[in-house]
Write a protein that holds these residues in place. Structure first.
Motif, short mmCIF file in Angstrom:
data_model
loop_
_atom_site.label_atom_id
_atom_site.label_comp_id
_atom_site.label_asym_id
_atom_site.label_seq_id
_atom_site.Cartn_x
_atom_site.Cartn_y
_atom_site.Cartn_z
N SER A 175 0.83 -1.20 0.00
CA SER A 175 0.00 0.00 0.00
C SER A 175 0.87 1.25 0.00
O SER A 175 2.04 1.22 0.35
CB SER A 175 -0.93 0.00 1.22
OG SER A 175 -0.17 -0.04 2.42
N ASP A 176 0.24 2.35 -0.39
CA ASP A 176 0.88 3.67 -0.39
C ASP A 176 0.39 4.41 0.84
O ASP A 176 -0.83 4.57 1.02
CB ASP A 176 0.52 4.40 -1.68
CG ASP A 176 0.96 5.86 -1.67
OD1 ASP A 176 1.95 6.16 -0.98
OD2 ASP A 176 0.31 6.69 -2.34
N THR A 178 1.03 7.58 1.69
CA THR A 178 1.13 9.04 1.56
C THR A 178 0.01 9.75 2.30
O THR A 178 0.26 10.71 3.06
CB THR A 178 1.11 9.44 0.08
OG1 THR A 178 2.27 8.92 -0.57
CG2 THR A 178 1.09 10.95 -0.08
N ASP A 179 -1.23 9.30 2.10
CA ASP A 179 -2.37 9.98 2.72
C ASP A 179 -2.32 9.88 4.24
O ASP A 179 -2.66 10.84 4.95
CB ASP A 179 -3.68 9.39 2.20
CG ASP A 179 -3.91 9.70 0.73
OD1 ASP A 179 -3.29 10.66 0.22
OD2 ASP A 179 -4.68 8.97 0.07
N THR A 182 0.19 12.39 5.51
CA THR A 182 -0.34 13.75 5.41
C THR A 182 -1.33 14.05 6.53
O THR A 182 -1.30 15.12 7.14
CB THR A 182 -1.01 13.96 4.04
OG1 THR A 182 -0.06 13.72 3.00
CG2 THR A 182 -1.54 15.39 3.90
N ASN A 213 -4.59 20.01 -0.29
CA ASN A 213 -3.71 19.30 -1.23
C ASN A 213 -3.90 19.80 -2.65
O ASN A 213 -2.95 19.95 -3.42
CB ASN A 213 -3.97 17.79 -1.17
CG ASN A 213 -3.51 17.17 0.12
OD1 ASN A 213 -2.64 17.71 0.80
ND2 ASN A 213 -4.08 16.04 0.48
N THR A 313 6.13 15.44 2.90
CA THR A 313 6.95 15.09 1.75
C THR A 313 8.33 14.60 2.17
O THR A 313 8.88 13.66 1.59
CB THR A 313 7.09 16.29 0.79
OG1 THR A 313 5.78 16.68 0.35
CG2 THR A 313 7.94 15.95 -0.42
N ARG A 316 8.00 11.09 3.20
CA ARG A 316 7.84 10.22 2.02
C ARG A 316 9.20 9.92 1.39
O ARG A 316 9.47 8.78 1.02
CB ARG A 316 6.92 10.89 1.00
CG ARG A 316 5.46 10.96 1.42
CD ARG A 316 4.64 11.71 0.39
NE ARG A 316 4.68 11.05 -0.92
CZ ARG A 316 4.20 11.58 -2.04
NH1 ARG A 316 3.67 12.81 -2.00
NH2 ARG A 316 4.27 10.92 -3.18
N SER A 491 7.53 10.03 -6.33
CA SER A 491 6.38 9.34 -6.91
C SER A 491 5.72 8.48 -5.83
O SER A 491 6.37 8.02 -4.89
CB SER A 491 6.81 8.47 -8.09
OG SER A 491 7.82 7.57 -7.67
N ARG A 492 4.41 8.29 -5.97
CA ARG A 492 3.70 7.41 -5.02
C ARG A 492 4.13 5.97 -5.29
O ARG A 492 4.16 5.53 -6.44
CB ARG A 492 2.19 7.56 -5.21
CG ARG A 492 1.64 8.86 -4.61
CD ARG A 492 0.15 8.97 -4.87
NE ARG A 492 -0.44 10.08 -4.16
CZ ARG A 492 -1.18 9.98 -3.05
NH1 ARG A 492 -1.41 8.76 -2.55
NH2 ARG A 492 -1.69 11.03 -2.46
N ILE A 493 4.43 5.25 -4.23
CA ILE A 493 4.82 3.85 -4.39
C ILE A 493 4.08 2.97 -3.38
O ILE A 493 3.78 3.41 -2.26
CB ILE A 493 6.34 3.66 -4.22
CG1 ILE A 493 6.80 4.14 -2.85
CG2 ILE A 493 7.11 4.36 -5.32
CD1 ILE A 493 8.23 3.76 -2.51
N ASN A 494 3.80 1.76 -3.80
CA ASN A 494 3.21 0.77 -2.90
C ASN A 494 4.33 0.02 -2.20
O ASN A 494 5.26 -0.48 -2.84
CB ASN A 494 2.32 -0.21 -3.67
CG ASN A 494 1.05 0.46 -4.15
OD1 ASN A 494 0.49 1.30 -3.47
ND2 ASN A 494 0.61 0.09 -5.35
#
Length: 500
Positions: A175-176, A178-179, A182, A213, A313, A316, A491-494
């Motif tokens: 899973s990512d 990021t959210d 944040t 965002n 960020t 991340r 970049s978003r990554i899982n």
């Protein structure tokens, strides 16, 4: 007729002689203007924009090799001065702080700052000084400091919630996160500003986060309008400007509701949060020119835009490098285990001095991927001479922080992730390394630097204490180039997330 022709010829010669004499006087008796050098390849109207491309920090750093630490690029119809390397940036922003502490008149930046009503993009004047002095004092009152009564417990609570959220997701599916990152950082800001945190699924909070965002994303996509502000009047081209205005209106509508609620319930003798302190200060100042009602919403917006996006960020990027360098992740986890033992709680700030490798790893994350490669533009209030070059008042001046953080003179093999750069021979953290400016420097240094350092240490160490991150089996290594907008975003990554 011949006499008239002769007179005309004499007049022309006289004018020519006078003109030559005038030019000679200019050359010999008036100091010539010395502009910084400029790269070739500037096109009419667009200037160097085509050469800068989508990664301007890289091109500007490359040009440093040929044109030096101070040079000019053409951004559309305007000349912009670029400062490269630690020495030039420090000299301008610290040694020449009286000359380079203001902000330029740029439409998009004016728009998102209420035309100077905020702090970050406010011109350097008495009003700015009063606003920054108040904000710094208020943040310290609310715990942006070390020791008892600090924000530490709020951040640790948020770290616990984040680790719990990740444990609920399990490790069955990559899973990512990021959210989740944040939301955690945004909640820390909310606890300071509104005096409360929100659940991860709170509808109002999710809507605010979504709009915030979107606002940041639109800022990143409005670069062309920054250079050509006239485009905001062109139908079909001005959509980014329209969306930017709509996002700000939504954010400010939410903020106005919170401010109204605070006005109705505040106790002047016992302020609960940043909004209470703002309202109390407004009454004390009695609406002076330095501090007005209009400032409140814009200052709060500063905290969210500058405080949430940047810290989230950075985290991340940190996790990205942990999955790319699993041996470094293991070293951090081994250190955490040796100091904290089997304790399942999150670390404290008191542990920081006992965790030098963890601290050095965070510093290396901030060095190798400066999330703001080009610091917010500065400008001189008056005509200034810097390193022999004349810089007119109002000229945009960009400190290229990337060029300092990735300078091979200070950081050999700068693209290699190596936390040992920040450790001395005794294994202790180097506290003030040269050519390292993750929060910029000088009078406009990041207002929330101390809070950001607290957040990064507590959240990053808590995550690695409780979780191991790795790429899915057979997955290609993600790029570390990043995407340049208002910040440099990975970049978003899982990732596979396993509990420790």
């Amino acid at each position: 007729l011949m006499f008239a022709a002769l007179l005309s010829e004499v007049s022309i010669r006289t004018i020519a002689v006078i003109w030559v004499v005038f030019l000679t006087i200019l050359v010999f008796f008036k100091r010539r203007k010395m502009d910084p050098p400029s790269p070739s390849g500037s096109w009419p109207v667009v200037g160097h924009l085509l050469s800068l491309g989508r990664a301007p920090h890289l091109k500007l750093t490359e040009w440093r090799k040929q044109y030096g630490d101070v040079y000019t690029v053409r951004m559309g119809m305007e000349d912009v001065v670029v400062l490269n390397g630690y020495r030039a940036i420090k000299e301008a922003l610290v040694d020449y702080k009286d000359a380079f502490s203001s902000r330029p008149n740029v439409y998009v930046l004016n728009l998102v700052s209420g035309f100077g009503e905020d702090i970050v993009m406010s011109p350097f004047n008495q009003a700015y000084k009063e606003k920054r002095k108040f904000a710094y004092s208020a943040l310290r009152t609310l715990g942006m400091r070390m020791g008892p009564g600090s924000m530490e417990e709020n951040i640790r609570d948020e770290a616990r919630q984040l680790c719990l959220k990740l444990s609920e997701q399990g490790d069955a599916q990559p899973s990512d996160i990021t959210d989740n990152l944040t939301v955690s950082v945004a909640n820390i800001i909310c606890s300071m500003v509104f005096g409360k945190r929100y659940d991860y699924d709170d509808e109002n909070f999710l809507e605010l986060s979504k709009v915030a965002n979107k606002l940041v994303a639109q800022l990143g996509s409005s670069q062309l309008m920054t250079v050509f502000p006239i485009l905001r009047f062109v139908p079909g081209v001005n959509s980014s400007n329209r969306i930017l205005v709509e996002c700000m209106e939504e954010v400010h509508a939410f903020l106005r509701q919170e401010i109204t609620k605070h006005r109705e319930t505040m106790d002047k003798e016992n302020p609960r949060d940043f909004i209470d302190l703002l309202l109390a200060e407004l009454e004390t100042q009695e609406k002076t020119d330095c501090f007005k009602e209009e400032n409140i919403e814009w200052i709060i917006q500063d905290l969210f835009v500058a405080g949430v996006e940047t810290t989230a960020t950075t985290l991340r990027w940190g996790l990205l490098y942990m999955v790319l360098c699993p041996e470094e992740q293991q070293k951090v986890q081994a250190e955490l285990d040796s100091v904290l033992g089997a304790d399942h709680d999150v670390p404290t700030l008191a542990h920081r001095s006992q965790l030098p490798y963890t601290e050095a790893t965070i510093m290396e994350i901030q060095r190798i991927r400066a999330i703001v490669p080009l610091a917010a533009p500065h400008t001189p209030n008056e005509n200034t001479t810097f390193r022999g070059y004349d810089i007119p008042a109002g000229t945009q001046v960009f400190p290229n922080l990337w060029s300092a953080n990735m300078d091979p003179e200070f950081w050999p093999d700068p693209e290699k992730f190596d936390p040992r750069r920040f450790l001395d021979s005794d294994g202790k953290v180097v506290t003030r390394p040269e050519s390292y400016m993750p929060f910029s420097t000088g009078r406009r240094v990041c207002l929330g630097e101390q809070l950001a350092k607290m957040e990064l240490f507590l959240l990053f160490s808590s995550l690695l204490k409780h979780v191991t991150f790795k790429l899915p089996e057979g997955a290609a290594a993600p790029s570390t180039d990043g995407c340049m907008g208002i910040t440099l975003v990975p970049s978003r990554i899982n990732m596979c997330i396993s509990q420790r």
